[in-house]
Motif scaffolding. Sequence first.
Motif, PDB file in Angstrom:
ATOM      1  N   ASP A 120     -59.134 132.189  87.165  1.00 41.12           N
ATOM      2  CA  ASP A 120     -57.714 131.786  87.218  1.00 41.12           C
ATOM      3  C   ASP A 120     -57.736 130.177  86.900  1.00 41.12           C
ATOM      4  OD1 ASP A 120     -55.427 130.807  88.251  1.00 41.12           O
ATOM      5  OD2 ASP A 120     -55.239 132.101  89.942  1.00 41.12           O
ATOM      6  N   GLY A 121     -56.658 129.714  85.882  1.00 48.93           N
ATOM      7  CA  GLY A 121     -56.708 128.401  85.477  1.00 48.93           C
ATOM      8  C   GLY A 121     -56.329 127.493  86.649  1.00 48.93           C
ATOM      9  N   PHE A 123     -57.478 126.909  89.411  1.00 53.16           N
ATOM     10  CA  PHE A 123     -58.609 126.502  89.891  1.00 53.16           C
ATOM     11  C   PHE A 123     -59.287 125.283  89.442  1.00 53.16           C
ATOM     12  CE2 PHE A 123     -59.025 130.901  91.903  1.00 53.16           C
ATOM     13  CZ  PHE A 123     -58.816 130.429  93.308  1.00 53.16           C
ATOM     14  N   ARG A 124     -58.893 124.892  87.972  1.00 52.50           N
ATOM     15  CA  ARG A 124     -59.263 123.885  87.385  1.00 52.50           C
ATOM     16  C   ARG A 124     -59.253 122.546  88.292  1.00 52.50           C
ATOM     17  NH1 ARG A 124     -58.795 119.482  85.470  1.00 52.50           N
ATOM     18  NH2 ARG A 124     -56.664 119.280  85.914  1.00 52.50           N
ATOM     19  N   PRO A 125     -58.144 122.233  88.958  1.00 52.29           N
ATOM     20  CA  PRO A 125     -58.197 120.950  89.654  1.00 52.29           C
ATOM     21  C   PRO A 125     -59.146 120.800  90.853  1.00 52.29           C
ATOM     22  CG  PRO A 125     -55.900 121.618  89.336  1.00 52.29           C
ATOM     23  CD  PRO A 125     -56.731 122.787  88.925  1.00 52.29           C
ATOM     24  N   LEU A 126     -59.488 122.108  91.243  1.00 49.67           N
ATOM     25  CA  LEU A 126     -60.325 122.325  92.383  1.00 49.67           C
ATOM     26  C   LEU A 126     -61.931 122.018  91.882  1.00 49.67           C
ATOM     27  CD1 LEU A 126     -61.780 123.332  95.162  1.00 49.67           C
ATOM     28  CD2 LEU A 126     -61.758 125.661  94.252  1.00 49.67           C
ATOM     29  N   VAL A 127     -62.238 122.478  90.630  1.00 45.08           N
ATOM     30  CA  VAL A 127     -63.381 122.477  90.120  1.00 45.08           C
ATOM     31  C   VAL A 127     -63.653 120.782  89.619  1.00 45.08           C
ATOM     32  CG1 VAL A 127     -64.921 122.896  88.107  1.00 45.08           C
ATOM     33  CG2 VAL A 127     -63.483 124.703  89.203  1.00 45.08           C
ATOM     34  N   GLU A 128     -62.689 120.239  89.304  1.00 47.59           N
ATOM     35  CA  GLU A 128     -62.498 118.818  89.010  1.00 47.59           C
ATOM     36  C   GLU A 128     -63.008 118.126  90.219  1.00 47.59           C
ATOM     37  OE1 GLU A 128     -60.236 115.437  86.240  1.00 47.59           O
ATOM     38  OE2 GLU A 128     -59.024 117.152  87.492  1.00 47.59           O
ATOM     39  N   SER A 129     -62.389 118.448  91.230  1.00 47.33           N
ATOM     40  CA  SER A 129     -62.515 117.718  92.489  1.00 47.33           C
ATOM     41  C   SER A 129     -63.866 117.784  93.113  1.00 47.33           C
ATOM     42  CB  SER A 129     -61.466 117.918  93.520  1.00 47.33           C
ATOM     43  OG  SER A 129     -61.584 117.382  94.862  1.00 47.33           O
ATOM     44  N   LEU A 130     -64.310 119.193  92.894  1.00 48.23           N
ATOM     45  CA  LEU A 130     -65.686 119.265  93.477  1.00 48.23           C
ATOM     46  C   LEU A 130     -66.802 118.690  92.737  1.00 48.23           C
ATOM     47  CD1 LEU A 130     -65.348 123.398  94.165  1.00 48.23           C
ATOM     48  CD2 LEU A 130     -65.755 121.472  95.791  1.00 48.23           C
ATOM     49  N   GLN A 131     -66.553 118.470  91.452  1.00 52.39           N
ATOM     50  CA  GLN A 131     -67.355 117.749  90.574  1.00 52.39           C
ATOM     51  C   GLN A 131     -67.494 115.990  90.772  1.00 52.39           C
ATOM     52  OE1 GLN A 131     -65.734 119.120  86.914  1.00 52.39           O
ATOM     53  NE2 GLN A 131     -67.303 120.557  86.457  1.00 52.39           N
ATOM     54  N   ARG A 132     -66.272 115.734  91.314  1.00 51.21           N
ATOM     55  CA  ARG A 132     -66.323 114.289  91.650  1.00 51.21           C
ATOM     56  C   ARG A 132     -66.938 114.015  92.840  1.00 51.21           C
ATOM     57  NH1 ARG A 132     -60.623 114.660  90.123  1.00 51.21           N
ATOM     58  NH2 ARG A 132     -60.163 114.745  92.395  1.00 51.21           N
ATOM     59  N   GLN A 133     -67.191 115.043  93.906  1.00 54.33           N
ATOM     60  CA  GLN A 133     -67.941 115.160  94.955  1.00 54.33           C
ATOM     61  C   GLN A 133     -69.526 115.392  94.765  1.00 54.33           C
ATOM     62  OE1 GLN A 133     -66.028 117.000  98.496  1.00 54.33           O
ATOM     63  NE2 GLN A 133     -64.484 117.472  97.081  1.00 54.33           N
ATOM     64  N   GLY A 134     -69.779 115.559  93.246  1.00 46.20           N
ATOM     65  CA  GLY A 134     -71.057 115.786  93.290  1.00 46.20           C
ATOM     66  C   GLY A 134     -71.675 117.144  93.259  1.00 46.20           C
ATOM     67  N   VAL A 135     -70.540 118.048  93.426  1.00 49.22           N
ATOM     68  CA  VAL A 135     -71.192 119.597  93.276  1.00 49.22           C
ATOM     69  C   VAL A 135     -70.905 120.005  92.120  1.00 49.22           C
ATOM     70  CG1 VAL A 135     -70.365 121.732  94.341  1.00 49.22           C
ATOM     71  CG2 VAL A 135     -70.236 119.788  95.689  1.00 49.22           C
ATOM     72  N   GLU A 153     -59.058 126.161  79.986  1.00 48.41           N
ATOM     73  CA  GLU A 153     -59.132 124.967  80.833  1.00 48.41           C
ATOM     74  C   GLU A 153     -60.050 125.084  82.004  1.00 48.41           C
ATOM     75  OE1 GLU A 153     -55.324 126.731  82.621  1.00 48.41           O
ATOM     76  OE2 GLU A 153     -56.185 126.755  80.499  1.00 48.41           O
ATOM     77  N   LEU A 154     -60.395 126.149  82.640  1.00 50.49           N
ATOM     78  CA  LEU A 154     -61.223 126.510  83.553  1.00 50.49           C
ATOM     79  C   LEU A 154     -62.449 126.492  82.949  1.00 50.49           C
ATOM     80  CD1 LEU A 154     -61.787 126.865  86.783  1.00 50.49           C
ATOM     81  CD2 LEU A 154     -61.525 129.340  86.260  1.00 50.49           C
ATOM     82  N   ARG A 155     -62.785 127.100  82.031  1.00 46.53           N
ATOM     83  CA  ARG A 155     -64.092 127.170  81.354  1.00 46.53           C
ATOM     84  C   ARG A 155     -64.617 126.005  80.894  1.00 46.53           C
ATOM     85  NH1 ARG A 155     -63.707 130.449  76.292  1.00 46.53           N
ATOM     86  NH2 ARG A 155     -65.136 128.942  75.137  1.00 46.53           N
ATOM     87  N   ARG A 156     -63.657 125.212  80.300  1.00 47.70           N
ATOM     88  CA  ARG A 156     -63.938 123.917  79.807  1.00 47.70           C
ATOM     89  C   ARG A 156     -64.594 122.837  80.969  1.00 47.70           C
ATOM     90  NH1 ARG A 156     -62.327 122.892  74.514  1.00 47.70           N
ATOM     91  NH2 ARG A 156     -61.376 124.316  73.426  1.00 47.70           N
ATOM     92  N   GLN A 157     -63.871 123.056  82.049  1.00 51.77           N
ATOM     93  CA  GLN A 157     -64.026 122.051  83.426  1.00 51.77           C
ATOM     94  C   GLN A 157     -65.365 122.473  83.807  1.00 51.77           C
ATOM     95  OE1 GLN A 157     -61.754 119.495  84.039  1.00 51.77           O
ATOM     96  NE2 GLN A 157     -63.671 118.944  85.154  1.00 51.77           N
ATOM     97  N   ALA A 158     -65.664 123.815  83.974  1.00 53.64           N
ATOM     98  CA  ALA A 158     -66.921 124.079  84.763  1.00 53.64           C
ATOM     99  C   ALA A 158     -68.448 123.614  84.146  1.00 53.64           C
ATOM    100  CB  ALA A 158     -67.028 125.560  84.761  1.00 53.64           C
ATOM    101  N   ASP A 159     -69.195 123.333  85.026  1.00 61.22           N
ATOM    102  CA  ASP A 159     -70.557 122.766  84.419  1.00 61.22           C
ATOM    103  C   ASP A 159     -71.233 123.774  83.646  1.00 61.22           C
ATOM    104  OD1 ASP A 159     -70.513 119.840  85.641  1.00 61.22           O
ATOM    105  OD2 ASP A 159     -70.419 121.180  87.513  1.00 61.22           O
ATOM    106  N   ASN A 160     -70.784 125.123  83.971  1.00 62.82           N
ATOM    107  CA  ASN A 160     -71.638 126.304  83.512  1.00 62.82           C
ATOM    108  C   ASN A 160     -70.694 127.343  83.529  1.00 62.82           C
ATOM    109  OD1 ASN A 160     -73.852 127.740  82.675  1.00 62.82           O
ATOM    110  ND2 ASN A 160     -74.442 128.076  84.803  1.00 62.82           N
ATOM    111  N   PHE A 161     -70.430 128.134  82.438  1.00 61.34           N
ATOM    112  CA  PHE A 161     -69.757 129.258  82.372  1.00 61.34           C
ATOM    113  C   PHE A 161     -70.607 130.437  82.345  1.00 61.34           C
ATOM    114  CE2 PHE A 161     -67.877 132.864  79.624  1.00 61.34           C
ATOM    115  CZ  PHE A 161     -67.042 133.320  80.634  1.00 61.34           C
ATOM    116  N   ILE A 162     -70.767 131.334  83.399  1.00 63.50           N
ATOM    117  CA  ILE A 162     -71.518 132.579  83.054  1.00 63.50           C
ATOM    118  C   ILE A 162     -70.627 133.515  82.867  1.00 63.50           C
ATOM    119  CG2 ILE A 162     -72.808 134.121  84.552  1.00 63.50           C
ATOM    120  CD1 ILE A 162     -73.349 131.774  86.499  1.00 63.50           C
TER     121      ILE A 162
END
Length: 192
Positions: A120-121, A123-135, A153-162
Amino acid sequence: MFYKDDRLALFIDGSNLYAAAKALGFDIDYKLLRQEFMRRGKLLRAFYYTALLENDDYSPIRPLVDWLHYNGFTMVTKPAKEYTDSQGRRKVKGNMDIELTVDAMELAPRVDHIVLFSGDGDFRPLVESLQRQGVRVSVVSTIRSQPPMIADELRRQADNFIELDELREVIGRPPREPREQRFEREEVSAGN
């Protein structure tokens, strides 16, 4: 990219993961899924989010929800809203995005890596926020279905796509037949 000393948390968007696995032609074995991620790091929590129809005598998802609850998953449920659309069709709405987001934000200071099972796209802002917190954030979904089940946009934001299809051998099992088809097949074979 997983590290053995990672403190992991799984966030499973139940309806999204179910749809992705169904599109790929297999069911998820949640016991194997949990074992796989326990192997990849220190699994602190495995959350499963789903909406339930409360007025149905039998909900097909109820046995799964009960099993997950008794087998180490943290269940987050809420009543689904039932309505009739403009064409008179019965529809069910049960979005769990806010609940998942709030839980992920609360847990972020205590984990190193979050695995999000959703495409679900929203969740992209959630992923971005978690990354800013070092997760670190891995997203599990599929691009191999038609159409792909993950928002670009979600796939591109993630550190890793499985790719979910690549986990098939580890966490999958053949799809179960719907109850009605099983009974029909058994009645036919019993009649011969």
